[in-house]
Design an enzyme around this catalytic site. Sequence first.
Site, PDB file in Angstrom:
ATOM      1  N   ILE A  99       0.837  -1.176   0.000  1.00 42.25           N
ATOM      2  CA  ILE A  99       0.000   0.000   0.000  1.00 42.25           C
ATOM      3  C   ILE A  99       0.886   1.244   0.000  1.00 42.25           C
ATOM      4  O   ILE A  99       1.987   1.192   0.521  1.00 42.25           O
ATOM      5  CB  ILE A  99      -0.864  -0.082   1.267  1.00 42.25           C
ATOM      6  CG1 ILE A  99      -1.709   1.138   1.454  1.00 42.25           C
ATOM      7  CG2 ILE A  99      -0.045  -0.268   2.508  1.00 42.25           C
ATOM      8  CD1 ILE A  99      -2.517   1.025   2.719  1.00 42.25           C
TER       9      ILE A  99
ATOM     10  N   ALA B 217       2.380   5.183  -1.841  1.00 41.19           N
ATOM     11  CA  ALA B 217       2.766   5.870  -3.073  1.00 41.19           C
ATOM     12  C   ALA B 217       3.701   5.024  -3.934  1.00 41.19           C
ATOM     13  O   ALA B 217       3.604   5.040  -5.161  1.00 41.19           O
ATOM     14  CB  ALA B 217       3.425   7.205  -2.730  1.00 41.19           C
TER      15      ALA B 217
ATOM     16  N   GLU C  39      -1.617  -9.976  -0.970  1.00 45.13           N
ATOM     17  CA  GLU C  39      -2.435  -9.966   0.249  1.00 45.13           C
ATOM     18  C   GLU C  39      -3.516  -8.894   0.131  1.00 45.13           C
ATOM     19  O   GLU C  39      -4.646  -9.098   0.527  1.00 45.13           O
ATOM     20  CB  GLU C  39      -1.579  -9.797   1.502  1.00 45.13           C
ATOM     21  CG  GLU C  39      -0.957  -8.437   1.668  1.00 45.13           C
ATOM     22  CD  GLU C  39      -0.059  -8.362   2.888  1.00 45.13           C
ATOM     23  OE1 GLU C  39       0.689  -9.313   3.126  1.00 45.13           O
ATOM     24  OE2 GLU C  39      -0.116  -7.349   3.601  1.00 45.13           O
TER      25      GLU C  39
END
Length: 443
Positions: A216, A218, A238
């Site tokens: 997760i 930038a 995941e």
Amino acid sequence: MEWKEVYKEKIVTASEASQKINSGDRVVIGHAVGEPKLVIDAMIENKESYGDVEIVHMVGMGKGTYAREEMAHHFKHNSLFAGASTREAINSARGEFTPCFFSEIPRLFREEYLKVNVAIIQVSEPDEHSFCSFGVSNDYTKVAAECADIVIAEVNKKMPRVLGDNFIHVKDIDYIVEADYEIMELKKGEIGEVENEIGRNCSFIIEDGSTLQLGIGAVPDAVLLNLKDKKDLGIHSEMISDGVVDLVEAGVINNRKKTIHKNKIVATFLMGTKKLYNFADNNPMIDMFSVDYVNDPYVISQNDNMVSINSCIQIDLMGQIASESIGLKQFSGVGGQVDFIRGANRSKGGKAIIAVPSTASKGTVSRIVPFLDNGATVTTSRADVHYVVTEYGIAELRGKTLKERGRALINIAHPKFRGELIKEWERRFNSKFDYFIYYKIHK
Ligand code: COA
């Protein structure tokens, strides 16, 4: 009895549901954006009724009120991954942190290393067969519900019906709280020049037909943006975020070349915006499973050309990766990083990438350092590390000596920190540093 009758009989208010919790209970809360809201709020309202209720979860996206100082007599927080709302508690006297691989959490519940007394979950409305979908969060949430003495479910009209082994039958829920609120959203990270360069460098080593895992933030978002010209990518990750939807729509992700779960995106939780949740709703392209399956390195490794992309906080000159603490301060957790690095390393043609900006704290510190900070946790060992990618290039560490690793890492450090790294390298190896030795990327 008709399932609709069974369903109706289980309906209670959030406050009534919260009264099913007893002092001393261990309560597991649904994960990330699947965190339930109404019963948690009611539990806080009812705080005077409890002493020592242990709240367990991994990424907490809610308010985390139970972890505040004034709640200390009523609740203790045991985190499996530090997040913004609970980080301060975990690093103070009142909070607890349990290091664990994401893939291992279901086992902690099943084998009662952490006995689950109450599971508070969020699910979709039941379908015509009386199954509710775990929607955006299967991960450990489904297993917690299977192991709990009491299951309290917020049945949220807005929860997408996501497919896979992602369902619970109404009869397996003890108390139902009806809900109608938006699923929490996580906006895209801001992609600057540095992230974009990292994404571009990653794109050089990601080949057509690869299966990807991305985290997760930038950097993973920037990697996805740089894959627009690739072909036949697949996803076994995941989590998935909005960036994946863009590449599916562009025809780049089609899962056609996957060697297991061909034609399917496999994930254990979703985190993004409404765009992602709408995409996932009833979409036969997505299969969600619990995290002990999705993150099992053996399962991951059965995807040929598996590429994992994760980030970190610090890397020392030997390639030891600290991803979850800044010195002694617990910042996040192990999560699925090691699960996927080990899976990708074992995959035929697989690549495990640590993708990270060369500096942190607005460019004032180097992430590539001679020694990890005092107390820093090694999340990924030096023997597990394959590629490290910064905005300055790619360091391939697999099969490299300590000397060669140090040199490869210095080559991708920020130029303003290379001097001190070279000094340490020359001291450690009693050799003269040579800038101009480059290593061909192993194919
Ligand atoms: N020294 C001092 N501070 C540092 C630092 C360092 N070496 N590295 C990072 N920081 C600070 C940053 O400056 C930033 O602080 P700020 O928010 O005040 O600016 C903060 O720590 C977060 O760093 P950043 O790198 O921006 O975080 P991120 O959101 O990109 O997440 C990880 C990076 C490593 C924390 C995250 O990927 C993680 O938790 N990984 C472990 C779990 C994992 O990989 N799971 C699998 C994928 S979901």
